[in-house]
Motif scaffolding. Structure first.
Motif, PDB file in Angstrom:
ATOM      1  N   VAL A 242     -34.676  13.368 128.617  1.00 52.33           N
ATOM      2  CA  VAL A 242     -34.711  13.070 127.189  1.00 52.33           C
ATOM      3  C   VAL A 242     -34.835  14.380 126.414  1.00 52.33           C
ATOM      4  O   VAL A 242     -35.234  15.410 126.958  1.00 52.33           O
ATOM      5  CB  VAL A 242     -35.882  12.135 126.831  1.00 52.33           C
ATOM      6  N   ARG A 243     -34.484  14.318 125.136  1.00 53.79           N
ATOM      7  CA  ARG A 243     -34.559  15.509 124.288  1.00 53.79           C
ATOM      8  C   ARG A 243     -35.829  15.453 123.441  1.00 53.79           C
ATOM      9  O   ARG A 243     -36.051  14.494 122.702  1.00 53.79           O
ATOM     10  CB  ARG A 243     -33.327  15.613 123.391  1.00 53.79           C
ATOM     11  N   LEU A 244     -36.649  16.485 123.570  1.00 48.92           N
ATOM     12  CA  LEU A 244     -37.854  16.627 122.764  1.00 48.92           C
ATOM     13  C   LEU A 244     -37.646  17.749 121.759  1.00 48.92           C
ATOM     14  O   LEU A 244     -37.043  18.778 122.072  1.00 48.92           O
ATOM     15  CB  LEU A 244     -39.068  16.938 123.641  1.00 48.92           C
ATOM     16  N   GLU A 245     -38.142  17.556 120.541  1.00 56.37           N
ATOM     17  CA  GLU A 245     -38.061  18.568 119.489  1.00 56.37           C
ATOM     18  C   GLU A 245     -39.445  19.162 119.246  1.00 56.37           C
ATOM     19  O   GLU A 245     -40.443  18.428 119.221  1.00 56.37           O
ATOM     20  CB  GLU A 245     -37.527  17.970 118.193  1.00 56.37           C
ATOM     21  N   PHE A 246     -39.472  20.480 119.064  1.00 56.63           N
ATOM     22  CA  PHE A 246     -40.726  21.207 118.821  1.00 56.63           C
ATOM     23  C   PHE A 246     -40.620  21.977 117.513  1.00 56.63           C
ATOM     24  O   PHE A 246     -39.587  22.564 117.212  1.00 56.63           O
ATOM     25  CB  PHE A 246     -40.990  22.206 119.958  1.00 56.63           C
ATOM     26  N   ARG A 247     -41.704  21.974 116.752  1.00 54.76           N
ATOM     27  CA  ARG A 247     -41.810  22.814 115.560  1.00 54.76           C
ATOM     28  C   ARG A 247     -43.107  23.611 115.653  1.00 54.76           C
ATOM     29  O   ARG A 247     -44.159  23.066 115.979  1.00 54.76           O
ATOM     30  CB  ARG A 247     -41.801  21.988 114.274  1.00 54.76           C
ATOM     31  N   LYS A 248     -42.985  24.908 115.334  1.00 56.76           N
ATOM     32  CA  LYS A 248     -44.156  25.781 115.387  1.00 56.76           C
ATOM     33  C   LYS A 248     -44.187  26.577 114.096  1.00 56.76           C
ATOM     34  O   LYS A 248     -43.278  27.348 113.805  1.00 56.76           O
ATOM     35  CB  LYS A 248     -44.076  26.719 116.590  1.00 56.76           C
ATOM     36  N   GLY A 249     -45.220  26.368 113.307  1.00 63.82           N
ATOM     37  CA  GLY A 249     -45.277  27.036 112.009  1.00 63.82           C
ATOM     38  C   GLY A 249     -44.237  26.459 111.061  1.00 63.82           C
ATOM     39  O   GLY A 249     -43.737  25.345 111.239  1.00 63.82           O
ATOM     40  N   ASP A 277     -45.776  20.899 116.604  1.00 59.99           N
ATOM     41  CA  ASP A 277     -45.504  19.501 116.274  1.00 59.99           C
ATOM     42  C   ASP A 277     -44.432  19.029 117.251  1.00 59.99           C
ATOM     43  O   ASP A 277     -43.510  19.776 117.586  1.00 59.99           O
ATOM     44  CB  ASP A 277     -44.986  19.360 114.843  1.00 59.99           C
ATOM     45  N   LEU A 278     -44.529  17.777 117.707  1.00 59.26           N
ATOM     46  CA  LEU A 278     -43.656  17.291 118.769  1.00 59.26           C
ATOM     47  C   LEU A 278     -43.169  15.886 118.461  1.00 59.26           C
ATOM     48  O   LEU A 278     -43.920  15.052 117.951  1.00 59.26           O
ATOM     49  CB  LEU A 278     -44.429  17.285 120.101  1.00 59.26           C
ATOM     50  N   ARG A 279     -41.904  15.637 118.767  1.00 57.81           N
ATOM     51  CA  ARG A 279     -41.379  14.275 118.729  1.00 57.81           C
ATOM     52  C   ARG A 279     -40.224  14.152 119.720  1.00 57.81           C
ATOM     53  O   ARG A 279     -39.641  15.148 120.144  1.00 57.81           O
ATOM     54  CB  ARG A 279     -40.886  13.884 117.337  1.00 57.81           C
ATOM     55  N   LEU A 280     -39.873  12.913 120.076  1.00 61.81           N
ATOM     56  CA  LEU A 280     -38.669  12.633 120.854  1.00 61.81           C
ATOM     57  C   LEU A 280     -37.537  12.298 119.887  1.00 61.81           C
ATOM     58  O   LEU A 280     -37.747  11.575 118.912  1.00 61.81           O
ATOM     59  CB  LEU A 280     -38.908  11.471 121.813  1.00 61.81           C
ATOM     60  N   LYS A 281     -36.348  12.826 120.166  1.00 64.35           N
ATOM     61  CA  LYS A 281     -35.165  12.428 119.414  1.00 64.35           C
ATOM     62  C   LYS A 281     -33.971  12.522 120.349  1.00 64.35           C
ATOM     63  O   LYS A 281     -33.510  13.607 120.688  1.00 64.35           O
ATOM     64  CB  LYS A 281     -34.951  13.305 118.186  1.00 64.35           C
ATOM     65  N   ASP A 282     -33.490  11.371 120.803  1.00 67.51           N
ATOM     66  CA  ASP A 282     -32.452  11.324 121.829  1.00 67.51           C
ATOM     67  C   ASP A 282     -31.508  10.161 121.549  1.00 67.51           C
ATOM     68  O   ASP A 282     -31.904   9.002 121.613  1.00 67.51           O
ATOM     69  CB  ASP A 282     -33.112  11.168 123.201  1.00 67.51           C
ATOM     70  N   SER A 287     -39.150   9.140 117.908  1.00 71.24           N
ATOM     71  CA  SER A 287     -40.577   8.827 117.781  1.00 71.24           C
ATOM     72  C   SER A 287     -41.073   9.537 116.532  1.00 71.24           C
ATOM     73  O   SER A 287     -40.403  10.431 116.006  1.00 71.24           O
ATOM     74  CB  SER A 287     -41.364   9.304 119.016  1.00 71.24           C
ATOM     75  N   ASP A 288     -42.237   9.158 116.057  1.00 71.90           N
ATOM     76  CA  ASP A 288     -42.842   9.883 114.945  1.00 71.90           C
ATOM     77  C   ASP A 288     -43.385  11.223 115.457  1.00 71.90           C
ATOM     78  O   ASP A 288     -43.675  11.393 116.641  1.00 71.90           O
ATOM     79  CB  ASP A 288     -43.974   9.056 114.324  1.00 71.90           C
ATOM     80  N   TRP A 289     -43.516  12.190 114.529  1.00 70.83           N
ATOM     81  CA  TRP A 289     -44.068  13.491 114.893  1.00 70.83           C
ATOM     82  C   TRP A 289     -45.546  13.353 115.265  1.00 70.83           C
ATOM     83  O   TRP A 289     -46.304  12.627 114.610  1.00 70.83           O
ATOM     84  CB  TRP A 289     -43.963  14.462 113.724  1.00 70.83           C
ATOM     85  N   VAL A 290     -45.920  14.037 116.325  1.00 70.70           N
ATOM     86  CA  VAL A 290     -47.348  14.210 116.648  1.00 70.70           C
ATOM     87  C   VAL A 290     -47.682  15.648 116.297  1.00 70.70           C
ATOM     88  O   VAL A 290     -47.038  16.581 116.789  1.00 70.70           O
ATOM     89  CB  VAL A 290     -47.636  13.918 118.134  1.00 70.70           C
TER      90      VAL A 290
END
Length: 430
Positions: A242-249, A277-282, A287-290
């Protein structure tokens, strides 16, 4: 007419009763008239070195650039590699259906060549002659912070600056370090490259401006930090990766494919230290951001639950104002209202765009040409989405303006042509 129809049927029935074979055998069907014989074309390819010598280990691959319904498609969307038949050390041949084809010629240690499109006509025997140049090399070693060699590291590379190096569909543009951490990249065009090494559990490392001929490049990989967890919710449509998205800052973002085990657990072990910050997007799922998950060592990592659901989608077309003519290569931007988060898509040859796996809410949809100023949009539209909604058939229209082309000659005072003159163009709006 009715009487004639009845008489004909009676006569036919009487004929069947009288015929000695009418009750035992069906009437033979007329043989279909033979259609035109299938017409094929032949492509013959001769491969030599630039010194007109055979090249060892040549691989010739063909790709049709025509879709099953006969429409021409982009060479980067083709699939189904077609292998040629080897006639000799230098000659390769294949019978093909008429149409356009992409031709790729590769050999280890040689710079490959691509013919992006060659068109075969009915019954044609087409011959191509391709000459290959010897390839350049870059080699080195991948080690950890303690100078221990790392086997199995994946090495990718690309040409830095200037013209982009040729992309081949028939070969995997990645190599793997051996048991001593060594790698050897062959078949390179002469130039300067960027080299990147990656290995599960380690932070990716990139080396810039590495020239061909370099033999001792050293790439050091540091152990990565971990975020792990579990997926729950609507998981039926998900695959094993699955594809996970990450955001930092505020500005740093990335995504990656991550394997999930049968219990739907995931683990990302190549992160830099810090909070994400993490979410799944595939595909159709999200999913919502954690927020504010700290990447730590594997022993310290606390499982993070991502609740997956099928998101909404938006699709449509961008056309020239007042017509049905599609506009391709238009940048379409979608963002939630009162949010700085943006997603973008580029329209294809049919002017179509598509956004998937969206949470419900109110969005702004904007479109502009790539040549426009970054903040200038030709059209803006607000859209309300409910969870899981599929909104199709949206139409965005605008006038793209005119394309202007001009040509000329630079001369000196005597009227003689001047080469290598710099031509500068300035645009002023009317």
């Amino acid at each position: 007419m009715n009487k004639f129809f009845i008489c004909c049927n009676n006569c036919l029935l009487l004929g069947l009763l009288i015929s000695p074979t009418g009750l035992t055998e069906p009437m033979p069907l007329a043989s279909p008239s033979p259609g035109p014989p299938p017409v094929s074309a032949t492509l013959r390819i001769k491969v030599l070195s630039t010194l007109d010598q055979p090249v060892p280990g040549v691989n010739v691959s063909l790709f049709s650039v025509k879709s099953p319904d006969g429409e021409k498609i982009s060479s980067y969307r083709v699939s189904g590699e077609i292998k040629t038949e080897t006639l000799s050390a230098t000659l390769f041949e294949k019978e093909l259906a008429p149409g356009p084809y992409r031709v790729e010629i590769t050999a280890e240690g040689w710079v490959g060549e691509v013919v992006k499109e060659t068109v075969l006509s009915d019954g044609e025997m087409k011959e191509l002659e391709i000459k290959l140049n010897p390839g350049r090399r870059i080699s080195g070693q991948v080690v950890d912070e303690n100078e221990n060699p790392l086997a199995g590291a994946e090495i990718s590379y690309w040409l830095s600056g200037g013209d982009r190096s040729t992309w081949f569909l028939s070969t995997d543009r990645k190599i793997v370090s051996d048991s001593g951490g060594r790698f050897d990249i062959k078949s390179l065009e002469e130039g300067v490259y960027s080299i990147r090494a990656s290995l599960p559990g380690y932070i990716k490392c990139k080396k810039m401006d590495v020239g061909t001929g370099t033999e001792d490049i050293r790439i050091v990989l540091r152990e990565g930090f971990v975020i792990k967890g579990k997926l729950r919710g609507d998981l039926d449509g998900l695959e094993s990766r699955v594809r996970l998205e990450f955001r930092k800052g505020k500005w740093e973002s990335s995504s990656r494919r991550v394997s999930i085990d049968p219990e739907k657990n995931y683990c990302v072990s190549d992160l830099n230290e810090g909070s994400y910050d993490l979410r799944l997007k595939d595909k159709d799922y999200t999913s919502d951001w954690v927020r504010n998950i700290t990447a730590v060592s594997l022993e310290e990592a606390v499982p993070v639950i991502l609740t997956v659901y099928k998101g909404a989608s938006i699709s449509g077309r961008v056309t020239r104002a007042g017509t049905e003519l599609p506009l391709n290569n238009v940048r379409v931007v979608l963002s939630p209202v009162d949010s700085t988060i943006k997603e973008s898509d580029t329209t294809d040859e049919e002017g179509e765009f598509h956004f998937r796996a969206l949470p419900g809410g109110e969005y702004e949809l904007k479109a502009r040409l790539w040549s426009d100023h970054y903040s200038k949009y030709r059209v803006e539209k607000k859209i309300q989405l409910t969870a899981g909604e599929e909104l199709t058939g949206l139409r965005l229209e605008f006038d793209p303006g005119r394309k202007i082309a001009f040509s000329g000659m630079v001369v000196d005072e005597e009227g003689e042509a001047v080469s290598d003159a710099e031509i500068m163009v300035f645009f002023r709006r009317p």
